[in-house]
Structure formats: structure tokens, C-alpha cells
Design a protein around this motif. Structure first.
Motif, PDB file in Angstrom:
ATOM      1  N   ALA A  63       9.646  36.842 -34.346  1.00 31.06           N
ATOM      2  CA  ALA A  63       9.980  36.012 -35.512  1.00 31.06           C
ATOM      3  C   ALA A  63      10.636  34.689 -35.120  1.00 31.06           C
ATOM      4  CB  ALA A  63      10.890  36.788 -36.466  1.00 31.06           C
ATOM      5  N   GLN A  64      11.358  34.687 -33.985  1.00 28.46           N
ATOM      6  CA  GLN A  64      12.085  33.471 -33.606  1.00 28.46           C
ATOM      7  C   GLN A  64      11.418  32.728 -32.447  1.00 28.46           C
ATOM      8  OE1 GLN A  64      16.297  34.240 -33.115  1.00 28.46           O
ATOM      9  NE2 GLN A  64      16.465  35.222 -35.126  1.00 28.46           N
ATOM     10  N   ASP A 110       9.219  41.641 -31.535  1.00 27.94           N
ATOM     11  CA  ASP A 110       9.725  40.899 -32.692  1.00 27.94           C
ATOM     12  C   ASP A 110       9.739  39.432 -32.282  1.00 27.94           C
ATOM     13  OD1 ASP A 110      11.081  39.598 -34.683  1.00 27.94           O
ATOM     14  OD2 ASP A 110      12.550  41.208 -35.005  1.00 27.94           O
ATOM     15  N   VAL A 160      13.188  41.858 -28.834  1.00 26.82           N
ATOM     16  CA  VAL A 160      13.305  40.699 -29.729  1.00 26.82           C
ATOM     17  C   VAL A 160      13.425  39.449 -28.870  1.00 26.82           C
ATOM     18  CG1 VAL A 160      14.681  39.659 -31.584  1.00 26.82           C
ATOM     19  CG2 VAL A 160      14.549  42.161 -31.386  1.00 26.82           C
ATOM     20  N   TYR A 166       9.356  32.541 -42.577  1.00 27.02           N
ATOM     21  CA  TYR A 166      10.515  32.132 -43.385  1.00 27.02           C
ATOM     22  C   TYR A 166      10.715  30.619 -43.158  1.00 27.02           C
ATOM     23  CZ  TYR A 166      15.265  32.283 -45.259  1.00 27.02           C
ATOM     24  OH  TYR A 166      16.383  32.066 -46.011  1.00 27.02           O
ATOM     25  N   THR A 209      20.666  41.474 -32.771  1.00 23.24           N
ATOM     26  CA  THR A 209      19.477  40.904 -33.401  1.00 23.24           C
ATOM     27  C   THR A 209      19.724  40.796 -34.892  1.00 23.24           C
ATOM     28  OG1 THR A 209      17.076  41.176 -33.769  1.00 23.24           O
ATOM     29  CG2 THR A 209      18.362  43.188 -33.666  1.00 23.24           C
ATOM     30  N   TYR A 210      18.774  40.190 -35.573  1.00 28.12           N
ATOM     31  CA  TYR A 210      18.820  40.147 -37.029  1.00 28.12           C
ATOM     32  C   TYR A 210      18.545  41.562 -37.555  1.00 28.12           C
ATOM     33  CZ  TYR A 210      17.781  38.789 -41.814  1.00 28.12           C
ATOM     34  OH  TYR A 210      17.781  38.690 -43.184  1.00 28.12           O
ATOM     35  N   ALA A 258      16.796  42.883 -39.787  1.00 27.57           N
ATOM     36  CA  ALA A 258      15.445  43.308 -40.173  1.00 27.57           C
ATOM     37  C   ALA A 258      14.744  44.121 -39.088  1.00 27.57           C
ATOM     38  CB  ALA A 258      14.593  42.093 -40.531  1.00 27.57           C
ATOM     39  N   THR A 259      15.015  43.773 -37.825  1.00 30.00           N
ATOM     40  CA  THR A 259      14.367  44.470 -36.710  1.00 30.00           C
ATOM     41  C   THR A 259      14.617  45.969 -36.814  1.00 30.00           C
ATOM     42  OG1 THR A 259      15.042  42.561 -35.357  1.00 30.00           O
ATOM     43  CG2 THR A 259      14.106  44.442 -34.197  1.00 30.00           C
ATOM     44  N   SER A 309       7.485  35.865 -38.449  1.00 29.48           N
ATOM     45  CA  SER A 309       7.934  35.503 -39.795  1.00 29.48           C
ATOM     46  C   SER A 309       7.685  34.023 -40.031  1.00 29.48           C
ATOM     47  CB  SER A 309       9.435  35.785 -39.908  1.00 29.48           C
ATOM     48  OG  SER A 309       9.999  35.094 -41.012  1.00 29.48           O
ATOM     49  N   ASN A 356       6.006  38.933 -45.229  1.00 23.98           N
ATOM     50  CA  ASN A 356       7.207  38.425 -44.531  1.00 23.98           C
ATOM     51  C   ASN A 356       7.327  39.152 -43.187  1.00 23.98           C
ATOM     52  OD1 ASN A 356       8.869  40.947 -45.001  1.00 23.98           O
ATOM     53  ND2 ASN A 356       8.506  40.340 -47.119  1.00 23.98           N
ATOM     54  N   LYS A 402      12.092  29.155 -39.931  1.00 17.36           N
ATOM     55  CA  LYS A 402      11.535  29.572 -38.631  1.00 17.36           C
ATOM     56  C   LYS A 402      10.736  28.416 -38.020  1.00 17.36           C
ATOM     57  CE  LYS A 402      13.420  33.525 -38.749  1.00 17.36           C
ATOM     58  NZ  LYS A 402      13.107  34.840 -39.279  1.00 17.36           N
ATOM     59  N   THR A 404       9.763  41.029 -42.085  1.00 13.24           N
ATOM     60  CA  THR A 404      10.293  42.394 -42.202  1.00 13.24           C
ATOM     61  C   THR A 404       9.147  43.372 -42.489  1.00 13.24           C
ATOM     62  OG1 THR A 404      12.302  41.412 -43.118  1.00 13.24           O
ATOM     63  CG2 THR A 404      12.058  43.791 -43.342  1.00 13.24           C
ATOM     64  N   GLY A 411       6.564  34.525 -45.789  1.00 13.76           N
ATOM     65  CA  GLY A 411       5.288  34.827 -45.137  1.00 13.76           C
ATOM     66  C   GLY A 411       5.554  35.519 -43.814  1.00 13.76           C
TER      67      GLY A 411
HETATM   68  C1  PLP Z   1      13.535  36.227 -39.624  1.00 13.07           C
HETATM   69  C2  PLP Z   1      13.524  37.426 -38.792  1.00 13.07           C
HETATM   70  C3  PLP Z   1      12.935  38.633 -39.225  1.00 13.07           C
HETATM   71  C4  PLP Z   1      12.481  38.866 -40.627  1.00 13.07           C
HETATM   72  O1  PLP Z   1      11.615  37.956 -41.168  1.00 13.07           O
HETATM   73  P1  PLP Z   1      11.553  37.761 -42.760  1.00 13.07           P
HETATM   74  O2  PLP Z   1      10.338  36.917 -42.933  1.00 13.07           O
HETATM   75  O3  PLP Z   1      12.806  37.090 -43.181  1.00 13.07           O
HETATM   76  O4  PLP Z   1      11.391  39.100 -43.370  1.00 13.07           O
HETATM   77  C5  PLP Z   1      12.872  39.693 -38.330  1.00 13.07           C
HETATM   78  N1  PLP Z   1      13.380  39.595 -37.098  1.00 13.07           N
HETATM   79  C6  PLP Z   1      13.979  38.475 -36.648  1.00 13.07           C
HETATM   80  C7  PLP Z   1      14.504  38.446 -35.257  1.00 13.07           C
HETATM   81  C8  PLP Z   1      14.086  37.364 -37.482  1.00 13.07           C
HETATM   82  O5  PLP Z   1      14.686  36.262 -37.028  1.00 13.07           O
END
Ligand code: PLP
Length: 375
Positions: A160-161, A158, A132, A189, A86-87, A89-90, A187, A60, A192, A62, A200
């Protein structure tokens, strides 16, 4: 009109169902569920797409962040600069490794790391920067990389988005976000822009030695089977997800185009209304619209959210509490920060439905209800 959703992964799936179903069945028949050709092929295809030498798939996004920080050899107490807007997880990944998160401001227009604030936040203890690319808009990577170089810091993007986002350097060179820093994380998810049918993630790097280390850490620190060189973790992308992602990767540019078309529609619909600021698009990047986020000016946001819900329109606040105000970070001094822009945005942003399956009838309805509310 079809019912409205923040994301519509079901309709998207139905359009590629035969291909996806066949790929999943083929993995089931092969019974190679972990690792193997399907995962390796996807990693290679993603590396080619993203213009990066190595892609290390993991469980994932994270984990991708955590593994990245582990691979850079950071020590407890080392400072890692991230935006607070940010989310979680960062920043959580840094805290988990006993690193010290240092929260910076974001730019009011791009929602991404404020470069001046970043430079001011650097201390002798700073080791890494985690920009991010929030909502699908890139942070100012050229400037961030220059600052990192000057102070000898690592950069972990980061991404992820923002998978698929094109970034243009001052000299005209265009690259994908996630390939600019020492490491990029993403990510898969389901919601996404490149979403799996489960969890993943992936890690990007152009550095061969770092790639080896990242791979090792994601596999229990193993160099060869049952020989473990360092403490790692267990973080794998399974073959069924890789098979699905490999198909969806072929559609990613189309998906981005659909999102951008939807964003253009909203931009036009809201143009000229001073109560609504539509998403800014910096000339240095091509927004991929993971979210379409408005900044409201003198509008009762909770009232709007409620009014939209009553009309069958979902809307979301990403994120209602910035990281520095999360209880989780009390022990890291989160409460000591004064981040006026972050707080200002936190009170005013609202994200509208945006995905690959939105049609004009739906968007016309959404826009008319919003304009109805503010007028
Ligand atoms: C979704 C997301 C994550 C984490 O991803 P996961 O796959 O949910 O662990 C990290 N940072 C940002 C900015 C995200 O949007």
C-alpha cells in the motif's frame, strides 16, 4: 512561501486538471460507472507497469488484504505473521477472518519485517506471511520468499505504501514490489503514492488460478452472473476512480522522482546531526518515500511536534501505538508480546511533509526549524 501540508493533492491535481476532468466527464457521459472498459484498461496498464500477470481492482487496500487471505483458503486459527509496526489494516483483515495474527519485530533501519524474527515466529500452524513495505521501503523479499518456500507458506505483500518500488534480487534481476509474493495488495487512498479521488485498491498476482479466485471473491463469489461458488464480498473500484488513476499512473514515475528529490534534500540538510537518523536506503531497493520518517535520538518528540506546529509545519507520528498494543488485539494475545525494537521506534519516529509538490523554499524552512529546535 506556500502553506505547508503533509500531502498536497490539490496542487498535484491542478497540474493534470484538463486530462483528469475530461476523463471523469467521459465516464459520466458513458454512464458505465461500475466495471467496463475504463476499469479493465486501468487494470491492464497497472499490470504492465508493475510487471505482474493479473491485477484485480477492488474497493480499497484493506479489502485487498482481506480478499487475498480469503482466496488462500486459510482456516480459523491459522497463524499469519505480520510486523506489529504497521498500519492497523494489515493485521485487522487477518483478525476479521478469525486468523491468528503473530506479531514480529522490524529491522531498526528499514522499519520492515526482521527476517530472523520471522523465522523464529514460524510454528506448525503458520500459513502465511504478510511483509509490509513500510513508508515506501521494501522488506527483504528475497530472504522472506526463501523462508516461505522452505516452510511452505504463502506470502502476501502489503504494498500500500510502496507502489512503484524497484526491488533488486541477488542475481541482479529488478522487479516491482507487489509482484514478488504469491499476492500483492495496494491502496489508492488519496494520500498514497498513486492516489485516487476517493477510495480504491488492487490485488496483484502472477498465478492464473489464484487470479480467478480473487476476482470471484471480490464479486460475491460469482463465477458467472447469478451463479455463486463461494462466499465472497462486494469490492469494486468504480470507473471514475479508474479513469483518474489511469492518468495518474502515467505520472507515477515522475511523482516518485519528486518524492526522492525531496528526500535527498532532507537527507543533506540533516546529515551530520547525531540527534537525527534519516531514512535508511537498503541497496536492494529504491525507496519511493511514501513517508519521510526520521528517528530521533534524545530529542523531545512531542516538543518538536508542537514547535513545528507553532511554525505552521505539520508532522505526524506513524504510528503512535504498534498493533500488538492496540486494544483491538487484546483478544488475540497482543499484550503478551515483547517487541523492543518496535516499541523503541514507536517512541522515536516522526514523519515530515513529503509529496510531489514540495519546493526548496518550503524544505529549507522545515529543515531550519527542526535544526533550530534540536540545537
Ligand atoms: C493505506 C494502507 C492500507 C489500507 O488501505 P485502505 O485503502 O485505506 O483500505 C493497508 N496497509 C497499509 C500499510 C497502508 O498504508
Amino acid at each position: 512561501m506556500r502553506p505547508l501540508q503533509m500531502v498536497d493533492t490539490k496542487t498535484q491535481y491542478l497540474k493534470i486538471k484538463p486530462e483528469v476532468d475530461a476523463a471523469v466527464l467521459s465516464v459520466m457521459e458513458s454512464s458505465q460507472f461500475i466495471g467496463g472498459k475504463v476499469v479493465n484498461d486501468f487494470a491492464a496498464n497497472l499490470a504492465a507497469y508493475n510487471g505482474v500477470r493479473h491485477v484485480i481492482p477492488c474497493a480499497n487496500g484493506t479489502d485487498a488484504l482481506q480478499i487475498s487471505m480469503m482466496a488462500l483458503g486459510l482456516n480459523p486459527g491459522d497463524e499469519v505473521i505480520t510486523p506489529s509496526f504497521t498500519y492497523i489494516a494489515t493485521v485487522e483483515a487477518a483478525a476479521l477472518l478469525h486468523l491468528q495474527p503473530v506479531f514480529t519485530e522490524v529491522d531498526k533501519r528499514t522499519f520492515c519485517m526482521d527476517v530472523e524474527a520471522l523465522e523464529k515466529a514460524i510454528t506448525p500452524k503458520t500459513k502465511a506471511i504478510i511483509p509490509v513495505h513500510l513508508y515506501g521501503h521494501a522488506a527483504e523479499m528475497e530472504q522472506i520468499m526463501a523462508i516461505a518456500k522452505k516452510h511452505n507458506l504463502f506470502v502476501i505483500e502489503d504494498n500500500a505504501q510502496a507502489i512503484g518500488c524497484d526491488y533488486t534480487f541477488g542475481d541482479g534481476q529488478i522487479v516491482k514490489t507487489g509482484s514478488i509474493g504469491h499476492i500483492g495488495c495496494t491502496s489508492f487512498y488519496p494520500s498514497k503514492n498513486l492516489g485516487a479521488f476517493g477510495d480504491g485498491g488492487a490485488i496483484f498476482t502472477n498465478d492464473d488460478a489464484l487470479a480467478e479466485k480473487l476476482k470471484m471473491i471480490a464479486a460475491h463469489g460469482q463465477s458467472k452472473r447469478y451463479y455463486h461458488e463461494m462466499v465472497g464480498c462486494n469490492s469494486r473500484l468504480d470507473a471514475i476512480q479508474a479513469a483518474i488513476l489511469d492518468i495518474k499512473l502515467q505520472h507515477l514515475d515522475e511523482y516518485i522522482a519528486s518524492r526522492t528529490k525531496a528526500a535527498d534534500f532532507y537527507d543533506n540538510a540533516f546529515a551530520g546531526y547525531k540527534q537525527i537518523t534519516t531514512p535508511f536506503r537498503a541497496s536492494y531497493c529504491k525507496h519511493v518515500f511514501h513517508q519521510y520518517t526520521l528517528t530521533l535520538n534524545n530529542v523531545d518528540r512531542d516538543g518538536l511536534n508542537k514547535y513545528l506546529a507553532e511554525n505552521g509545519i505539520p508532522s505526524m507520528i506513524y504510528y503512535p501505538v504498534p498493533c500488538h498494543k492496540q486494544k483491538m488485539f487484546d483478544a488475540f494475545g497482543g499484550k503478551n508480546y515483547q517487541l523492543a525494537t518496535t516499541d523503541w521506534l514507536t517512541e522515536r519516529v516522526i514523519s515530515l511533509p513529503i509529496h510531489t509538490e514540495l519546493d526548496e523554499e518550503q524544505q529549507t524552512f522545515i529543515a531550519s526549524k527542526i535544526l533550530n529546535y534540536i540545537n
